[in-house]
Every structure is written in C-alpha cells, then in structure tokens.
Enzyme design. Structure first.
Site, short mmCIF file in Angstrom:
data_model
loop_
_atom_site.label_atom_id
_atom_site.label_comp_id
_atom_site.label_asym_id
_atom_site.label_seq_id
_atom_site.Cartn_x
_atom_site.Cartn_y
_atom_site.Cartn_z
N ASP A 170 -13.05 -10.89 7.38
CA ASP A 170 -11.66 -10.66 7.79
C ASP A 170 -11.59 -9.44 8.71
O ASP A 170 -10.80 -8.53 8.51
CB ASP A 170 -10.77 -10.45 6.56
N VAL A 230 0.86 -1.17 0.00
CA VAL A 230 0.00 0.00 0.00
C VAL A 230 0.90 1.23 0.00
O VAL A 230 1.82 1.35 0.83
CB VAL A 230 -0.92 0.03 1.23
#
Length: 854
Positions: A648, A538
């Site tokens: 998740d 990221v």
C-alpha cells in the site's frame, strides 16, 4: 511432525514447463527413440493449457494387477484463481488402492524428468485433508504419506509440483504407483515423463570428508532449487530445450549484505560454452549475469555473500554452483573461499584459473549430508574473499545455483509433510470464528482451494527472525522468536486484554492501558484528530508526561481491522529503520485496538503536494523525501530475513518528521513475499486504486515489483503535484500513471510538472527522474527495476541536481572502474552493519559525491 518448508518456487513453475520440448504421442510408439509423455489425469480428451501445450488423457497408461481398474475420474468443485490453467489441474485421477499404477514404455538410455502435479481441491465430495498417499517410481519412494492439502495450506499455495530426475530405465517400462495410505485415497492431476540428458555425469566432492566424492550417475534426485543468481527469471522455453525454470536468487539471500548484480557486456566479453559445459548444464543467460560483493574490499572482508535454503533433514544434498567470470580478465584477481554449512567446500576458488579464460562457464558440485541430530534443516552457501591471497580486490562471484536431494540407502526421497505455522493456523481459526459470529467475511470456499484463498486473506507474517553473524566460514544462530495468535471477544470479535499479542511484542514494544490512551488524547477528543484512514482515526497525543505520539484507533465497524492490527504489531515490533515509522506500543482492551507511533510533526507527503495551504516543497526536498522512502522500501525488500512487500505504497503512507525525514508507514496490508518459494505470493488483491500494480490486479500474484509500481506513481505524483485519480479531468487525464506515461512518450511531460518547481529542476536531473519513474510503471513486473535500482538512480538524480558537472566525471570514472550501467547497486554499508544511521553518506554512492572517483 516437524516443519520442513519445501521450496515453493517449483510449485509455481508448472504453468510453462516443456514448451515444444518433445513430441507427445497419442498412441504408445514402438519406435526406439526418446518419447515424452505429458498426461492430464482423469480426462477423456486432449486438452491445451494456457501456454498452448498439449496434454493427453492418462487412461491408456493405467495398468492393473487384478485386471480391474479401481480408479475414478473426478472434477474439482472449485477453480482457485491462482491456477495457471484449468488443464491439467481441474481434473484428477482418484486411487482407492495400490492395485492400479501407471506404466510408461521407455526406449531410451537417458535419464528422465518425472514431474507430478497436484491440486488438492474437493473431488466427488472427498475431503482433501483426508488424502494421504505414496508415490513410487521403479522401486524408488518419491513421496510417502504425502498430504497435498497440508502442504498447500502450509505454503498458502493452491497447487503443488514435484520434479525428480530418475535413473535411466533402458528399453523397458517406467512404473509409477500412486498408493493411498490406509483408510485414505490418493489423487493426481498431471504427470510428465520427459527424457533428459545426463547432467550428473561427474562425481560431487563430499564436503568435510577429505577426498571423498559422491557418484550421482546411479542416484535418483529431487530438484529443490534452481536459481539464476544475479539475474532475472528464465522461462522454461528459454532453457535451450531442457524446459527448466530458473528463478531470481533474492528471496534466499541472507541479511542486507547482498552485494551487487551485473550483466555481461556483449560488446566487451563473449560468454560462450567450452569443454564439458554445454547448454544442457545451464543456458547462457545464467552465465551472463552474476552477483558479486561490490567494489569496496574493506567492506567485503567483513562479510560473506550468503544464501540460505530450508530442506529435509537426514538426506544428502548436492549443491551445484555455476560460475562465469566476465568482469575480470586475469587469474588471481578474484579469489574466494566457498563454505557450505560452515565447512570449507573449496578454498581459493579462482574462476579464471578453472575456466582458462574470461567468459568461459564452469560449474562445481558439492555434496553435504544434513542430519537432524544437530537440529539442522537448512543449507547455508557462503562465499568469502580469500584473505590469505594478496589481491587488489577482495570479492567473490556466483552466476547460478541448483540444489538437489539425493535418495538415501533405502531408495527413498520422501520427507515429512510440512506443519502450517501457528500463526497461519490461528488466522484460519479467526476466520472461521468471524464467519460463525455473523461477520461479513465470506465462508471458506470448497476444499483446500478455498481454504488457501481465505488463508491468503488473513495469513499473518511468519516471524522467523534469525540474527546470524558471519566471520569467514563461521556463523552464530539465535533461535527464532516465538509467534502467537490473538484471542478475541466473542461478541465484538475484537481482541481482549488477555491476548497473546502481548507475547509477540514482549520486549519489543510497550503495552498501554486504555486509561493511558484516553488520558493522552483527552478521551479521544475530536480536537486531537490529525487524520482518518481505512483503519480508523489518528489522534495526536502525549505519553510519559509530554512525549508527543500519534495514536491510531480502530474503527469499530472495520471488517479487516483485526488482521491489520495483528500484522502491524508483528511487523513493526521487529523492524527498526530510520526510514520506517517506529511503533512504540499498542493497547488491546475492552474491544479497542489502538496503535501508538512516533509523532511525525510534518504529517504526510501528500499534505505538502496539493489541496493544501502549506508552502510547496522545493524540488530538492522532494528528491530527498523520495530517496528516504526508497531506502525504507529497500530495507523491507532486502534487509529483513524474508522479503516484505508493503502492498500500500502511496503519498499518505509516507510520513515526514520535524526534520523532513521520510518514513514509510501503515503495514496493515503488508505480506512476506518469496519466503519459501518462488517469485510471487498468490493473494487476494488489496491496495489503493491509482497506485495498484495492474499485473497484480490481473493475476492476483503479489511481488516486490508491485511496490515498485506504486512507488513509480508516487514519483510522478511528487513531480506533478496532482491526485493520482482525478475524475474531474478529461478521460485520458484521469489516471496520473497513464497520463504521465503518455506525456513521456509524446515528449510533453514538462507541461504537467508542478509550476512551483518546474523552473528549478536541472534538465538532466528531470530526464533521469522521469526515466526511473517510467520504468517503475512498466506493464510487467519483470521489466521494472528493483527498489535498489530506483534508490541508486534517485541518489544519482540528487547529485545531478546539485553538482551536474562533477557527476558526469564521476559517472565516467565509475564506468571505467566498474560498470554501473550493468551493476545493480543493492546494498549500503549501514544495512550491512545492521545500523540505521543514514545521516552518514552511503559509501555505495561516494563516487557521485566525490568527482575524483574511488
């Protein structure tokens, strides 16, 4: 063929039907008493299923018109892990012609349950997708040109159950013929023929036809839905001997205005049978729970309490509504109108006026015809306060709902096979493509069972986004957005620039060129990396001349990146909420898969809890962050068209913006849950260890309660500021979830609380917070609270922390006005209005803010 999603919850309830319901005879009994048959097809010996229920061989019930048995017994090549039991599903009876049928001697004037079980696997090298057949029972066509394999594939199910209520046979035989279509074969795994009481003895009012009624006594019906409204799942062995399974109504509620749920207080109200309503109609547990609209009349006037069901067109349906007023004692306190498909079925419904007393159940039957001339394949059931009455409380109530399909004039109940969604078909094609191009993704496993398992791995979310507005009985429907698959580079297996993903996100998020992305990240400079996950790195970047964004770039070696990439785009391009991270756009070019999000200046929640040099968060900050994350999950579970399960939930997937507002992120593993069915989604286990729901891990059945479990781990992680798994600790302390529960039971939880906040937590706040977290970690999902309950209690914790004295007064007043211990708060005004401005105080919790009550 037209896609007609048949309810899946009956495809999942077969594992526990009819425990100790009737004696099953090994030999045909000549005695004139009700006899039930529970048959495992294609076996030679008795068998016992996972519930200890006995199934007997079917061969002695076969009858041939040419004195030749042209059937064969076969065993499935593969046992799908979602099968509840090998009995009766792993063996089947194969039919090559219609000359052989089943004959059941029935010496009873009662109606009969007929339940048919199908597991479309590979038998004797036969292709399950080449099996098409009909089922006829005493002249009534129950199934026609039916494909169990296509049905299972469309629903991503391994097995199918169909339940029918047949007219009384009397002293004679029930003949069930399973006939293959031309150049095909038929099969069946299990058959149940069970005597049942006549629960259809009163006519149903025909909606829209004045005083016309429908006589059900002489009709054959198929059970489509059976819901315990406002309550939890009721197993068949808890259904007063009638072996019906009752399911949660949440998956069928429309939108975010879903009201509140309540349980009858046995100390205050005696819920009891009276008159025509007996345990044959519904168990008392159904009448002891309810869903109402909530205590705010001003909000209630604007909305309906609405359920939506998808059905086959060109049939008449009976909607049975179960009522029991246990909250209010008098006539004219709660009066409402009932609408079915925008037509008034019952004006001025008053349950107390019907029953004569508080705690007395009643039920009402309404018939409606669904014609394909209007393109309809849905039934809407809506309740709206009767505003013509002068009431103190504008509200409505419902306790249970059943939906039955009625045979047509041709003695037919069969509908068309469902058509698998385009997204599902494309996902399966992608799976095959990767398999043939050397991917490590395993090949499809034998028959449809393997196909179902593989589809469960890669199935993308079916984006039926319908925005509907109600006012009174009316509604306006906007057509669903189209869904497309993605095309891929034949060498890399990654999407290329011509992908249909651009069509998915058209008008909803931007498509960036690769040059734009490289420019904004200094050609993916390592100095711009702000995080690394399973999907890839990221980067912090800029777009449009300076706007900060987070750019997630797929790792080229990622095996699941394609599927997560698709799911993330399809999900977040259609979801907008203050507590969900916003997807700005994506890039799909030269084998790259890149997602662009709003930049979260304060990173992940975990960064502020442990293994960090950042200053610790205050207890109030942590509570507010937990509340924000719970709001985001609550929206996923209840605010979208279908339940969305994140799958998740963890502290690295809870991001914090510059104002410390929590946003749930990373939807690559998310799935729609309970969309067409049932209470769970059968799927391969995915998630993060330490947060993973043990029930999901054991049973491979995903529910929204799996998210609740993971969120419970997050709550303890926030409280204790330690990793959820730490192998450096003693064995009993490695798992935070296990150790926190152990300390909670021993009364030593205070010893493991983060020292930075330990002395700043109000004892009552800590008690409530720990109680909520502990309940989230219950071993069985049915014992866990909904995320709406968790949200309510976290809001309450915050008030206990800030104003404990005022909250006690408010809670007392709330208990007197409305039982907050039995009413599950599951809706707030911002979601009811489809708004996301949660800077406003949620009116549901206004009683906690203002000690004066309402």
């Amino acid at each position: 063929m037209k896609s007609i999603p048949i309810p899946l919850f009956f495809a999942l309830c077969c594992c526990s039907f009819i425990i100790n319901a009737f004696h099953v005879l090994g030999e045909i009994s000549p005695e004139p008493e009700p006899v039930g048959y529970v048959l495992s097809c294609g076996v030679n010996d008795d068998g016992t299923d996972a519930d200890g229920r006995k199934w007997v061989p079917d061969k002695k019930f076969l009858s041939s018109s040419n004195n030749k048995d042209d059937t064969e017994a076969a065993t499935a090549d593969f046992q799908d892990p979602s099968l509840p039991s090998a009995v009766p599903y792993m063996n089947a009876r194969i039919f090559r012609s219609s000359s052989t049928s089943y004959k059941f001697p029935v010496m009873s004037e009662s109606r009969l349950w007929l339940r048919l079980h199908f597991y479309p696997a590979t038998y004797s090298n036969l292709d399950p997708f080449s099996s098409y057949f009909s089922v006829v029972a005493n002249g009534v066509t129950l199934l026609n040109n039916f494909s169990a394999a296509i049905t299972a594939k469309a629903f991503t199910q391994a097995y199918i159950l169909r339940e029918f209520s047949l007219m009384p046979v009397g002293s004679g035989d029930l003949n069930v013929t399973i006939a293959p279509s031309k150049q095909s074969y038929a099969f069946i795994n299990g058959i149940e023929v069970i005597p049942m009481p006549d629960i259809f003895h009163q006519p149903a009012a025909f909606v829209g036809y004045g005083d016309e009624t429908l006589d059900l006594h002489s009709s054959t019906l198929q059970t489509m839905f059976r819901l315990n409204v406002g309550g939890q799942y009721i197993a068949p062995n808890n259904d007063s001997g009638l072996t019906r399974a009752w399911y949660d109504d949440m998956p069928y509620l429309f939108g975010s205005s879903i009201g509140v749920t309540s349980q009858a207080d046995k100390k205050k109200v005696d819920v009891r049978y009276s008159g025509d309503v007996t345990e044959d109609i519904a168990p008392l547990e159904v009448y002891s729970s309810a869903r109402t609209m909530g205590p705010d009349s001003n909000v209630n006037k604007k909305f309906n309490l609405t359920w939506i069901f998808q059905v086959d067109a060109n049939f008449t349906y009976v909607v049975r509504l179960h009522f029991c007023e246990f909250l209010l004692p008098k006539v004219n306190e709660r009066v409402f109108d009932i609408f079915i498909n925008n037509q008034t079925a019952q004006p001025g419904a008053d349950v107390i006026a019907w029953s004569g007393s508080q705690g007395i159940p009643v039920y009402k039957d309404y018939a409606t015809y669904i014609s394909d001339q209007q393109g309809a394949d849905e039934i809407w059931v809506a309740l709206h306060p009767a505003q013509s009455s002068r009431l103190e409380l504008y509200d409505s109530i419902l306790n249970g709902l059943e939906l039955f399909k009625v045979n047509d004039t041709n003695q037919n109940l069969a509908g068309p096979n469902p058509v698998p969604s385009e997204m599902l078909t494309n996902a399966e094609a992608e799976e095959k493509q990767f398999s043939t191009s050397g991917s490590k993704v395993g090949p499809l496993i034998g028959g449809v069972a393997g196909g179902v398992a593989s589809c469960a791995l890669v199935v993308a979310l079916v984006a039926f986004v319908k925005k509907k507005q109600h006012n009174g009985g009316g509604s306006k429907t906007i057509n669903p957005l189209p869904v497309y698959g993605s095309s891929h580079d034949s060498k890399s297996g990654k999407p290329h620039g011509g992908s249909h993903l651009m069509n998915i996100a058209a008008g909803l998020c931007r498509h960036f060129s690769l040059s734009d992305i490289k420019s904004g990240t200094k050609n993916f400079s390592e100095s711009h990396v702000i995080g690394v996950g399973g999907f890839g790195k990221v980067y912090k970047g800029t777009i449009d001349g300076g706007t900060k964004v987070a750019i997630k770039r797929s790792n080229p070696s990622s095996e699941q990146g394609v599927h997560e990439f698709q799911t993330e785009i399809e999900m977040l391009s259609k979801l907008r909420h203050k507590h969900l991270v916003s997807l700005i756009g994506f890039c799909e070019e030269d084998g790259e898969m890149i997602l662009v999000y709003d930049y979260m200046a304060n990173g992940t929640l975990r960064e502020h809890l442990y293994h960090t040099n950042k200053p610790p968060l205050s207890w109030k900050q942590r509570l507010e962050i937990c509340i924000g994350a719970a709001r985001g999950l609550h929206y996923l579970h209840t605010g979208a068209r279908h339940t969305i399960i994140h799958r998740d939930v963890k502290t690295t997937n809870i991001l914090l913006d510059e104002n410390w507002v929590a946003k749930v992120s990373d939807f690559g593993l998310s799935k729609t849950g309970s969309t067409l069915n049932d209470t769970h989604v059968s799927t391969m286990v995915k998630g993060s260890f330490g947060y993973l729901d043990p029930e999901y891990f054991r049973r491979q059945q995903l529910t929204e309660k799996s998210d609740v479990y993971s969120f419970g781990v997050v709550l303890f992680e926030v409280l204790c500021a330690r990793p959820v798994l730490d192998s450096s600790l003693q064995k009993e302390q490695v798992s935070l979830a296990d150790y926190a529960q152990h300390c909670q039971r021993k009364g030593t939880l205070h010893k493991i609380i983060d020292p930075h906040i330990k002395d700043n937590i109000n004892p009552e706040c800590l008690k409530k917070f720990a109680e909520v977290a502990g309940k989230c970690l219950s071993e069985q999902g049915i014992d866990r609270p909904s995320i709406g309950d968790v949200l309510w209690n976290l809001e309450f914790c915050l008030q206990l922390q800030e104003n404990p004295g005022g909250v006690e007064v408010a809670e007392d007043k709330a208990n007197n006005a409305y039982d907050t211990h039995t009413a599950t708060i599951t809706v707030d005004e911002e979601m009811a209005n489809n708004e996301v401005d949660s800077d406003r105080i949620n009116p549901v919790f206004s009683m906690l803010v203002d000690p004066k009550g309402r």
